[in-house]
Design a protein around this motif. Structure first.
Motif, PDB file in Angstrom:
ATOM      1  N   ALA A  58       4.090 -42.587 -63.436  1.00 13.11           N
ATOM      2  CA  ALA A  58       3.169 -41.726 -64.177  1.00 13.11           C
ATOM      3  C   ALA A  58       3.572 -40.261 -64.066  1.00 13.11           C
ATOM      4  N   TYR A  59       4.069 -39.868 -62.896  1.00  8.33           N
ATOM      5  CA  TYR A  59       4.393 -38.458 -62.667  1.00  8.33           C
ATOM      6  C   TYR A  59       5.806 -38.097 -63.122  1.00  8.33           C
ATOM      7  N   LEU A  60       6.771 -38.955 -62.826  1.00  9.00           N
ATOM      8  CA  LEU A  60       8.166 -38.579 -63.045  1.00  9.00           C
ATOM      9  C   LEU A  60       8.986 -39.611 -63.795  1.00  9.00           C
ATOM     10  N   GLY A  61       8.388 -40.680 -64.228  1.00  6.89           N
ATOM     11  CA  GLY A  61       9.104 -41.665 -65.012  1.00  6.89           C
ATOM     12  C   GLY A  61       9.803 -42.709 -64.155  1.00  6.89           C
ATOM     13  N   HIS A  62      10.677 -43.457 -64.803  1.00  5.69           N
ATOM     14  CA  HIS A  62      11.379 -44.523 -64.115  1.00  5.69           C
ATOM     15  C   HIS A  62      12.604 -43.974 -63.358  1.00  5.69           C
ATOM     16  N   LYS A  63      13.402 -44.855 -62.840  1.00  8.08           N
ATOM     17  CA  LYS A  63      14.470 -44.479 -61.909  1.00  8.08           C
ATOM     18  C   LYS A  63      15.427 -43.444 -62.492  1.00  8.08           C
ATOM     19  N   GLU A  64      15.867 -43.650 -63.724  1.00 11.02           N
ATOM     20  CA  GLU A  64      16.789 -42.706 -64.351  1.00 11.02           C
ATOM     21  C   GLU A  64      16.145 -41.331 -64.503  1.00 11.02           C
ATOM     22  N   ASP A  65      14.889 -41.300 -64.923  1.00  9.97           N
ATOM     23  CA  ASP A  65      14.168 -40.026 -65.067  1.00  9.97           C
ATOM     24  C   ASP A  65      13.998 -39.344 -63.722  1.00  9.97           C
ATOM     25  N   LEU A  66      13.698 -40.133 -62.702  1.00  8.96           N
ATOM     26  CA  LEU A  66      13.488 -39.593 -61.366  1.00  8.96           C
ATOM     27  C   LEU A  66      14.778 -38.980 -60.820  1.00  8.96           C
ATOM     28  N   PHE A  67      15.894 -39.666 -61.032  1.00  7.33           N
ATOM     29  CA  PHE A  67      17.175 -39.149 -60.552  1.00  7.33           C
ATOM     30  C   PHE A  67      17.535 -37.852 -61.270  1.00  7.33           C
ATOM     31  N   ALA A  68      17.315 -37.810 -62.572  1.00  6.66           N
ATOM     32  CA  ALA A  68      17.580 -36.586 -63.334  1.00  6.66           C
ATOM     33  C   ALA A  68      16.700 -35.445 -62.858  1.00  6.66           C
ATOM     34  N   ALA A  69      15.439 -35.744 -62.539  1.00  5.63           N
ATOM     35  CA  ALA A  69      14.527 -34.713 -62.032  1.00  5.63           C
ATOM     36  C   ALA A  69      15.006 -34.196 -60.686  1.00  5.63           C
ATOM     37  N   CYS A  70      15.556 -35.075 -59.860  1.00  8.68           N
ATOM     38  CA  CYS A  70      16.103 -34.652 -58.568  1.00  8.68           C
ATOM     39  C   CYS A  70      17.278 -33.694 -58.773  1.00  8.68           C
ATOM     40  N   ILE A  71      18.165 -34.031 -59.711  1.00  3.32           N
ATOM     41  CA  ILE A  71      19.314 -33.166 -59.979  1.00  3.32           C
ATOM     42  C   ILE A  71      18.847 -31.795 -60.441  1.00  3.32           C
ATOM     43  N   ARG A  72      17.887 -31.763 -61.376  1.00  6.82           N
ATOM     44  CA  ARG A  72      17.392 -30.477 -61.896  1.00  6.82           C
ATOM     45  C   ARG A  72      16.787 -29.632 -60.788  1.00  6.82           C
ATOM     46  N   ARG A  73      15.950 -30.259 -59.966  1.00  2.48           N
ATOM     47  CA  ARG A  73      15.287 -29.474 -58.920  1.00  2.48           C
ATOM     48  C   ARG A  73      16.277 -28.962 -57.883  1.00  2.48           C
ATOM     49  N   GLU A  74      17.164 -29.831 -57.413  1.00  6.31           N
ATOM     50  CA  GLU A  74      18.093 -29.409 -56.370  1.00  6.31           C
ATOM     51  C   GLU A  74      19.080 -28.376 -56.905  1.00  6.31           C
ATOM     52  N   ALA A  75      19.497 -28.516 -58.156  1.00  4.88           N
ATOM     53  CA  ALA A  75      20.388 -27.520 -58.756  1.00  4.88           C
ATOM     54  C   ALA A  75      19.696 -26.163 -58.859  1.00  4.88           C
ATOM     55  N   GLY A 126      27.597 -40.070 -67.148  1.00  9.57           N
ATOM     56  CA  GLY A 126      26.735 -40.617 -68.186  1.00  9.57           C
ATOM     57  C   GLY A 126      25.545 -39.738 -68.502  1.00  9.57           C
ATOM     58  N   PRO A 127      24.341 -40.293 -68.390  1.00  7.01           N
ATOM     59  CA  PRO A 127      23.140 -39.546 -68.771  1.00  7.01           C
ATOM     60  C   PRO A 127      22.859 -38.332 -67.889  1.00  7.01           C
ATOM     61  N   PHE A 128      23.548 -38.246 -66.751  1.00  9.14           N
ATOM     62  CA  PHE A 128      23.303 -37.141 -65.832  1.00  9.14           C
ATOM     63  C   PHE A 128      24.327 -36.016 -65.989  1.00  9.14           C
ATOM     64  N   SER A 129      25.289 -36.202 -66.865  1.00 10.31           N
ATOM     65  CA  SER A 129      26.345 -35.207 -67.041  1.00 10.31           C
ATOM     66  C   SER A 129      25.788 -33.866 -67.509  1.00 10.31           C
ATOM     67  N   GLU A 130      24.808 -33.909 -68.416  1.00  7.95           N
ATOM     68  CA  GLU A 130      24.251 -32.652 -68.936  1.00  7.95           C
ATOM     69  C   GLU A 130      23.611 -31.832 -67.826  1.00  7.95           C
ATOM     70  N   GLU A 131      22.928 -32.488 -66.888  1.00 10.15           N
ATOM     71  CA  GLU A 131      22.305 -31.773 -65.785  1.00 10.15           C
ATOM     72  C   GLU A 131      23.367 -31.094 -64.924  1.00 10.15           C
ATOM     73  N   LEU A 132      24.457 -31.815 -64.643  1.00  2.00           N
ATOM     74  CA  LEU A 132      25.530 -31.262 -63.823  1.00  2.00           C
ATOM     75  C   LEU A 132      26.256 -30.133 -64.540  1.00  2.00           C
ATOM     76  N   LEU A 133      26.499 -30.297 -65.832  1.00  2.00           N
ATOM     77  CA  LEU A 133      27.172 -29.253 -66.599  1.00  2.00           C
ATOM     78  C   LEU A 133      26.330 -27.982 -66.655  1.00  2.00           C
ATOM     79  N   ALA A 134      25.017 -28.148 -66.755  1.00  7.38           N
ATOM     80  CA  ALA A 134      24.124 -26.993 -66.786  1.00  7.38           C
ATOM     81  C   ALA A 134      24.190 -26.240 -65.466  1.00  7.38           C
ATOM     82  N   MET A 135      24.188 -26.973 -64.356  1.00 12.51           N
ATOM     83  CA  MET A 135      24.275 -26.334 -63.047  1.00 12.51           C
ATOM     84  C   MET A 135      25.597 -25.593 -62.897  1.00 12.51           C
TER      85      MET A 135
END
Length: 219
Positions: A58-75, A126-135
């Motif tokens: 409900a708060y952060l979505g499923h596993k893929e969404d959660l992992f992406a949220a972790c990348i965004r926050r830690e970056a 894959g789906p997390f590349s954009e988060e890493l490229l942004a960082m």
């Protein structure tokens, strides 16, 4: 009782959304760091966070969404730490030195965060590349701005700043690789690791911003 059981927060019925999300992300970073994306289970994240899986969804979505949220926050936390470490009133070399110190201090204090950002996220792509490229883009822009400022302060013309973005990218890549190496060699003090990279890059950058460049000898 295990260490994780001792650290595990008690289940709470009502918390502000911001606090609840932070609680879930803290747990997720720990679990992803330990097991990697594929082997991490939402059951364990739920257990460590002290919340139900439906609440995580409900708060952060499923596993893929959660992992992406972790990348965004830690970056974001990493970039904030580096930006806070750069002191604009200092000469460019000292600005870079403080920025490198802030980077390695973050990696040393937040090893789980760095493992998620560099080892786990990089291996997934894959789906997390954009988060890493942004960082990476934010880090390159920060270093590039410092090098351009150094060159213009030295009174050099525009041609002296043409290579700064590429050099900034090289520095960011070197910093990531050295930080990854450092995780496997924790006996080396943080200040020493930062000084190694500073000596590697600034001896060259320093010459470039004063117009001194190396050229190959004629063959």
């Amino acid at each position: 009782m295990s260490v994780d059981e001792e650290r595990r927060p008690a289940r709470a019925k009502r918390l502000p959304r911001e606090v609840r999300e932070r609680q879930i992300l803290d747990a997720a970073v720990r679990v992803f760091s330990r097991h990697g994306y594929h082997n991490a289970s939402m059951d364990e994240v739920s257990d460590v966070a002290g919340v139900s899986k439906p609440m995580i969804y409900a708060y952060l979505g499923h596993k893929e969404d959660l992992f992406a949220a972790c990348i965004r926050r830690e970056a974001t936390l990493l970039m904030e730490a580096i930006a806070a470490g750069v002191r604009a009133e200092l000469p460019p070399d000292m600005q870079l030195w403080h920025g490198l110190r802030a980077f390695f201090q973050f990696v040393g204090a937040q090893k789980e965060s760095w493992r998620v950002l560099h080892r786990q996220a990089t291996s997934q792509g894959g789906p997390f590349s954009e988060e890493l490229l942004a960082m990476r883009s934010r880090a390159i822009n920060l270093v590039d701005a410092l090098l351009v400022r150094s060159a213009t302060t030295s009174g050099l013309d525009e041609t002296a700043t043409k290579s700064t973005e590429a050099l900034a990218a090289a520095l960011v890549g070197a910093g990531e690789s050295l930080a990854d190496w450092w995780l496997d060699h924790p006996d080396v003090p943080e200040k020493v690791v930062a000084s190694w990279l500073m000596n590697l890059v600034w001896m060259g950058f320093g010459d470039l911003v004063t117009g001194t460049v190396w050229t190959p000898t004629p063959e």
